[in-house]
Design an enzyme around this catalytic site. Structure first.
Site, short mmCIF file in Angstrom:
data_model
loop_
_atom_site.label_atom_id
_atom_site.label_comp_id
_atom_site.label_asym_id
_atom_site.label_seq_id
_atom_site.Cartn_x
_atom_site.Cartn_y
_atom_site.Cartn_z
N ARG A 76 59.28 41.45 31.71
CA ARG A 76 58.42 41.02 32.27
C ARG A 76 59.26 39.46 32.50
NH1 ARG A 76 51.80 42.39 33.27
NH2 ARG A 76 53.09 44.50 34.61
N ARG A 79 41.70 51.04 42.69
CA ARG A 79 41.85 52.04 41.31
C ARG A 79 41.02 52.14 40.34
NH1 ARG A 79 47.39 48.84 38.33
NH2 ARG A 79 46.02 47.22 38.89
N ARG A 136 39.16 49.24 36.43
CA ARG A 136 39.39 47.92 34.89
C ARG A 136 39.42 46.85 34.87
NH1 ARG A 136 46.12 48.70 35.16
NH2 ARG A 136 45.53 46.50 34.82
N ARG A 176 47.74 37.25 39.55
CA ARG A 176 48.59 38.39 38.28
C ARG A 176 49.64 38.84 39.26
NH1 ARG A 176 44.87 42.92 36.89
NH2 ARG A 176 46.03 43.89 38.73
#
Length: 300
Positions: free
Chosen positions: A159, A193, A237, A248
């Site tokens: 990353r 999600r 989450r 993010r």
């Protein structure tokens, strides 16, 4: 869709060790600043990278693809679908799918000071320090090596350019697949999600339907709904909130996009724009990877 893909001749063991040793020494003093955070983990970058070099070498094993050991990496913004497509290719190619996000979540489920510090970073959308990720990855590769695994598809690593340089110093990556998706679709996907708290399966309750215009076509992504057994057990989450998802994405754009350039310059980057949901995107991805003619590519 722009495609740039070229395989490099593997470096010799001596060259890899020399480069890796030099690289680790030069980066060990700066790795913690690259993430903007630090953990009291007692994990040294040099030690972690040395473990990665030891565990990343694999032995050839039989493969339906002419005996090749695939060493692939998936890049892409959080929520783009790296795990979905990496796991499908893992089944198709017969190599393990290793998601560093899953490794971090496994560590989060443990108890102790390190887990608490790590949870604070993840829940605020921050990147985990390089040395910690490399240590987790090296342990996973070593475990796979002991089980006879050969090759891998990495998801979520590297990353940062620091991670990419260390990885290059200890192993040979064949191909880097960079998944792209419109930001409004990314945000909707992340917020939709869901995970089954009992079996751990992943689903998505978002129905994404973005109207087309002169610059881009209509995009439709149907929800991935759970079976009746999982319906009442779905959870979100903790880091899938609009504020955290946007943070993010901001961090990704700042720190991870240079990794795309890193691999582009080396001729190993394949950029793939997701045109829609799995039924539409999966066959096109197989064609881009020249896997569409294999009978196993019918996996749906």
């Amino acid at each position: 869709m722009a495609v740039s893909h070229r395989l490099f001749r593997p470096a010799t063991t001596t060259v890899k060790k020399t480069f890796s040793s030099f690289l680790i020494r030069s980066l060990s003093s700066s790795s913690s600043s690259s993430s903007g955070s630090s953990l009291d983990s007692k994990i040294d970058l040099e030690e972690a990278a040395a473990q990665l070099e030891k565990s990343s070498s694999t032995s050839p094993s039989p493969s339906p693809y002419k005996g090749r050991n695939f060493h692939w990496v998936f890049l892409g913004c959080p929520g783009v679908g790296k795990g979905t497509y990496a796991s499908r290719l893992s089944s198709l190619l017969g190599v393990p799918h290793i998601a560093t996000g899953d490794l971090v979540r496994e560590e989060l489920s443990s108890s102790g000071l390190l887990s608490s510090q790590l949870k604070e970073l993840v829940n605020h959308g921050k990147l985990v320090p390089d040395e910690f990720i490399i240590s987790l990855l090296s342990k996973r590769l070593q475990a796979g090596k002991e089980k006879g695994e050969s090759g891998y598809i990495l998801d979520g690593f590297p990353r940062t350019v620091t991670q990419a340089e260390i990885l290059e110093g200890v192993t040979n990556i064949d191909l880097v697949i960079n998944l792209k998706l419109r930001e409004e679709a990314l945000l909707a996907k992340c917020l939709g999600r869901r995970i089954c708290s009992e079996c751990g399966a992943n689903y998505n309750v978002a129905c994404i339907d973005i109207k087309g215009d002169d610059d881009s076509p209509r995009m439709y992504m149907p929800p991935l709904l759970p079976p009746p057994d999982c319906e009442s057990k779905l959870i979100s989450r903790a880091d899938d909130t609009e504020e955290v998802v946007k943070e993010r994405l901001r961090i990704y754009n700042k720190m991870t996009q240079p990794v795309e350039e890193f691999y582009k310059k080396r001729g190993k980057l394949l950029e793939f724009e997701l045109p829609g949901g799995i039924p539409e995107s999966w066959p096109r991805l197989l064609r881009a990877l020249h896997l569409e003619n294999d009978k196993q590519s019918a996996i749906a």
